[in-house]
Scaffold this motif. Structure first.
Motif, PDB file in Angstrom:
ATOM      1  N   GLU A  28       0.827  -1.207   0.000  1.00 39.30           N
ATOM      2  CA  GLU A  28       0.000   0.000   0.000  1.00 39.30           C
ATOM      3  C   GLU A  28       0.865   1.262   0.000  1.00 39.30           C
ATOM      4  O   GLU A  28       1.892   1.338   0.648  1.00 39.30           O
ATOM      5  CB  GLU A  28      -0.872  -0.008   1.264  1.00 39.30           C
ATOM      6  N   ALA A  29       0.428   2.248  -0.776  1.00 38.55           N
ATOM      7  CA  ALA A  29       1.084   3.559  -0.732  1.00 38.55           C
ATOM      8  C   ALA A  29       0.021   4.623  -0.947  1.00 38.55           C
ATOM      9  O   ALA A  29      -0.891   4.434  -1.750  1.00 38.55           O
ATOM     10  CB  ALA A  29       2.150   3.668  -1.829  1.00 38.55           C
ATOM     11  N   ARG A  30       0.139   5.727  -0.214  1.00 38.03           N
ATOM     12  CA  ARG A  30      -0.827   6.826  -0.303  1.00 38.03           C
ATOM     13  C   ARG A  30      -2.262   6.317  -0.209  1.00 38.03           C
ATOM     14  O   ARG A  30      -3.146   6.757  -0.928  1.00 38.03           O
ATOM     15  CB  ARG A  30      -0.624   7.617  -1.600  1.00 38.03           C
ATOM     16  N   GLY A  31      -2.484   5.339   0.674  1.00 35.30           N
ATOM     17  CA  GLY A  31      -3.837   4.857   0.911  1.00 35.30           C
ATOM     18  C   GLY A  31      -4.373   3.911  -0.148  1.00 35.30           C
ATOM     19  O   GLY A  31      -5.514   3.499  -0.078  1.00 35.30           O
ATOM     20  N   ARG A  32      -3.556   3.560  -1.132  1.00 36.82           N
ATOM     21  CA  ARG A  32      -4.043   2.661  -2.174  1.00 36.82           C
ATOM     22  C   ARG A  32      -3.263   1.357  -2.175  1.00 36.82           C
ATOM     23  O   ARG A  32      -2.037   1.361  -2.135  1.00 36.82           O
ATOM     24  CB  ARG A  32      -3.900   3.301  -3.548  1.00 36.82           C
ATOM     25  N   VAL A  33      -4.003   0.275  -2.241  1.00 36.62           N
ATOM     26  CA  VAL A  33      -3.385  -1.039  -2.348  1.00 36.62           C
ATOM     27  C   VAL A  33      -3.355  -1.393  -3.834  1.00 36.62           C
ATOM     28  O   VAL A  33      -4.370  -1.285  -4.515  1.00 36.62           O
ATOM     29  CB  VAL A  33      -4.212  -2.079  -1.564  1.00 36.62           C
ATOM     30  N   PRO A  34      -2.182  -1.769  -4.362  1.00 31.65           N
ATOM     31  CA  PRO A  34      -2.137  -2.089  -5.792  1.00 31.65           C
ATOM     32  C   PRO A  34      -2.943  -3.347  -6.095  1.00 31.65           C
ATOM     33  O   PRO A  34      -3.192  -4.163  -5.202  1.00 31.65           O
ATOM     34  CB  PRO A  34      -0.647  -2.317  -6.052  1.00 31.65           C
ATOM     35  N   SER A  35      -3.359  -3.497  -7.342  1.00 32.10           N
ATOM     36  CA  SER A  35      -4.124  -4.696  -7.690  1.00 32.10           C
ATOM     37  C   SER A  35      -3.218  -5.781  -8.275  1.00 32.10           C
ATOM     38  O   SER A  35      -3.652  -6.888  -8.511  1.00 32.10           O
ATOM     39  CB  SER A  35      -5.236  -4.339  -8.677  1.00 32.10           C
ATOM     40  N   LEU A  36      -1.970  -5.416  -8.474  1.00 35.65           N
ATOM     41  CA  LEU A  36      -1.044  -6.354  -9.108  1.00 35.65           C
ATOM     42  C   LEU A  36       0.371  -6.096  -8.588  1.00 35.65           C
ATOM     43  O   LEU A  36       0.695  -4.970  -8.202  1.00 35.65           O
ATOM     44  CB  LEU A  36      -1.096  -6.128 -10.628  1.00 35.65           C
ATOM     45  N   ALA A  37       1.175  -7.145  -8.583  1.00 36.76           N
ATOM     46  CA  ALA A  37       2.561  -6.998  -8.141  1.00 36.76           C
ATOM     47  C   ALA A  37       3.446  -7.893  -8.991  1.00 36.76           C
ATOM     48  O   ALA A  37       2.964  -8.787  -9.680  1.00 36.76           O
ATOM     49  CB  ALA A  37       2.682  -7.376  -6.668  1.00 36.76           C
ATOM     50  N   THR A  38       4.729  -7.639  -8.944  1.00 36.40           N
ATOM     51  CA  THR A  38       5.703  -8.503  -9.606  1.00 36.40           C
ATOM     52  C   THR A  38       6.530  -9.203  -8.530  1.00 36.40           C
ATOM     53  O   THR A  38       7.107  -8.542  -7.674  1.00 36.40           O
ATOM     54  CB  THR A  38       6.667  -7.666 -10.486  1.00 36.40           C
ATOM     55  N   VAL A  39       6.534 -10.527  -8.563  1.00 38.86           N
ATOM     56  CA  VAL A  39       7.352 -11.288  -7.626  1.00 38.86           C
ATOM     57  C   VAL A  39       8.640 -11.677  -8.351  1.00 38.86           C
ATOM     58  O   VAL A  39       8.590 -12.144  -9.486  1.00 38.86           O
ATOM     59  CB  VAL A  39       6.612 -12.555  -7.150  1.00 38.86           C
TER      60      VAL A  39
END
Lengths: 327, 209
Positions: free
Chosen positions: B134-145
């Motif tokens: 999360e950053a600036r109150g937003r949780v991303p919908s996708l990530a890179t592992v």
């Protein structure tokens, strides 16, 4: 953080208080003045690195020369506790805010303290204060497993402090719900009322626990609730509605979209609003409301203030289509 | 531009003849996992460059930036990067779905050395993973592992020669036209003027950071 209230301290010690919980002792600089005084319930904002600030309750004793905080490691948290556990080491200098207190221990006939997990941190100095002042108290300290619950030894020692009025029952209950099952909060509070009568109830713990506690107190005229909540990372908040903001000093008219915070909109417009926790926990971003009704979503009780009317720009929104802010 | 003969190509033997061979100590500094120093550097880095390989075999570099420590270390062999709103081309995701190879270069402002991390990557929408990004109150919908296979500290010579962190270097920016001017020239569609693109960029920078 505003500059005059900012301090520089040095990490003086780390101690392992329970599985996953490290306490951090913060000392004044060797040639610096003593640290400002604080009262039970106070917290600090700690600037761990640029872009990473966190609030921690002071859990030491106000007579100590050092501040003390305790941090539970959440490896899958948003990064604050992970930073403390992995990278804070003795000798590191940190910028912190002066202590602020939104969770003051008010005079009372008796205190019923309730702590959930690491929520014990602001409660511990309160228990000490109540004990020192000779005011009757009880504590319910609820965690998942005993091994992860910090300061149990200290509490046991406090509880065993000699009584001048003869033997008495232990006043603190340490409850590991992982093995003992669900804690009976209602039964606990009602037992406190039977023995001590009126009480201020000071609770700190997860939002769900504090909501339950607040509801219980609302149904009992002799209990007054004071709570501090913390939330799980990524916890949902109710969706916002868009609203308009008129800033009276700068003359700016701004629009806050449903998915943005007032704080972000103000900051993007270049207005000088400090922000820190962004969860309505610290009160750093409070702004004065001139007109309109704020939808208070903070956890520091800004909605209870009458004059001046203030709101937390990070989480609070508007009940009316627009607000006028003194900015 | 006038055409001329292509510059002379040499083979690796000739390259070795010219640059010599590395000190064994240099080769030894390549780790097969992240050590605490690598973790410390990543925890203080606000910027990294991702290199991936496209289906056409072309390499591609893409910058990523956010608050220091935005790339999180799950363990000594696993990193995770949040996906922040971008241009929706999703080039890096397209590439790693085709070929998981990934190279990362981490920079820390003011610090001469950089960290290179190589491994294999895949996209993830794991709900246990995303809240920590999360950053600036937003949780991303996708990530890179990223599964780490190599990590090493790259010496600061390039950085020092380039004077990357010297404050005087910022004057270089004044010599360039704005991003809007360049974008308008590259896009070349009537109506998409530099001024329009400038506004779009400013709006995008304000809304979608």
């Amino acid at each position: 953080m505003s500059t005059p209230e900012e301090l520089e301290v040095v990490v003086a010690e780390l101690s392992w208080e329970a599985d996953g919980v490290v306490a951090v002792g913060l000392a004044p600089l060797p040639d610096g003045p003593p640290l400002p005084a604080w009262t039970p319930g106070a917290h600090l904002t700690v600037r761990l690195r640029p872009g990473l600030e966190r609030q921690y309750s002071l859990c030491g004793d106000p007579v100590d020369a050092r501040y003390r905080i305790a941090v539970r490691h959440c490896p899958r948290g948003r990064g604050g506790s992970d930073y403390v556990h992995r990278f804070l080491r003795p000798g590191r200098r940190l910028r912190i805010s002066a202590p602020r207190n939104h969770f003051d221990l008010l005079p009372a006939a008796s205190y019923a303290f309730v702590a959930g997990g690491i929520g014990i941190t602001p409660i511990l100095p309160m228990v000490r204060r109540a004990e020192a002042d000779g005011i009757p108290w009880t504590l319910a300290y609820v965690g998942r497993e005993r091994a992860t619950m910090a300061f149990v030894d200290r509490l046991t020692r406090l509880d065993a402090a000699e009584s001048t009025t003869g033997p008495r029952a232990p006043r603190s209950t340490v409850w590991a719900s992982g093995t003992a099952g669900r804690f009976d909060l209602t039964g606990h509070l009602d037992a406190h009322r039977r023995e001590h009568g009126r009480a201020r109830v000071y609770g700190c713990g997860p939002t769900s626990m504090m909501d339950a506690l607040e509801e219980l107190c609302a149904q009992r005229a002799d209990l007054v609730f004071h709570g501090e909540r913390f939330r799980a990372p990524g916890a949902d908040t109710a969706p916002g509605r868009p609203f308009d903001v008129r800033c009276t000093r700068s003359g700016l008219d701004l629009h806050v979209d449903a998915d943005r915070s007032l704080l972000d909109v103000l900051a993007a417009a270049g207005l000088p609003v400090a922000g820190s926790c962004r969860e309505g926990l610290c009160g750093t971003c409070e702004v004065v409301v001139r007109a309109g009704d704020p939808d208070h979503r903070d956890h520091v009780g800004l909605g209870d203030r009458t004059a001046p009317r203030v709101m937390a720009a990070c989480v609070s929104r508007a009940l009316t289509p627009g607000l006028e802010l003194e900015l | 531009m006038t055409t001329r003969t292509r510059p002379r190509r040499v083979d690796l033997a000739r390259v070795r003849e010219l640059v010599g061979h590395p000190d064994p100590a240099i080769e030894a500094k390549v780790l097969d996992r992240l050590d605490p120093y690598c973790e410390l550097l990543i925890a203080h880095s606000p910027y990294c460059v991702l290199a991936t390989v496209g289906p056409d075999g072309l390499a591609d570099c893409s910058p990523r930036g956010d608050d220091p420590g935005f790339v999180r270390v799950l363990d000594e062999r696993t990193l995770v990067l949040p996906d922040r709103p971008g241009n929706q081309l999703a080039q890096s995701f397209t590439n790693i779905c085709h070929d998981p190879a990934i190279g990362m270069l981490f920079l820390v402002p003011g610090y001469a050395e950089t960290l290179r991390v190589n491994g294999r990557a895949y996209p993830s929408d794991d709900p246990d993973l995303l809240p920590m990004l999360e950053a600036r109150g937003r949780v991303p919908s996708l990530a890179t592992v990223v599964e780490v296979e190599e990590a090493y500290l790259h010496c600061g010579k390039a950085n020092l020669r380039g004077g990357l962190w010297e404050s005087g270097r910022q004057e270089l920016a004044d010599l360039l036209p704005s991003g809007g001017v360049i974008a308008a020239a590259h896009i070349g569609i009537d109506g998409l003027t530099a001024a329009v693109l400038e506004d779009d960029l400013a709006d995008d920078y304000q809304r979608n950071l």
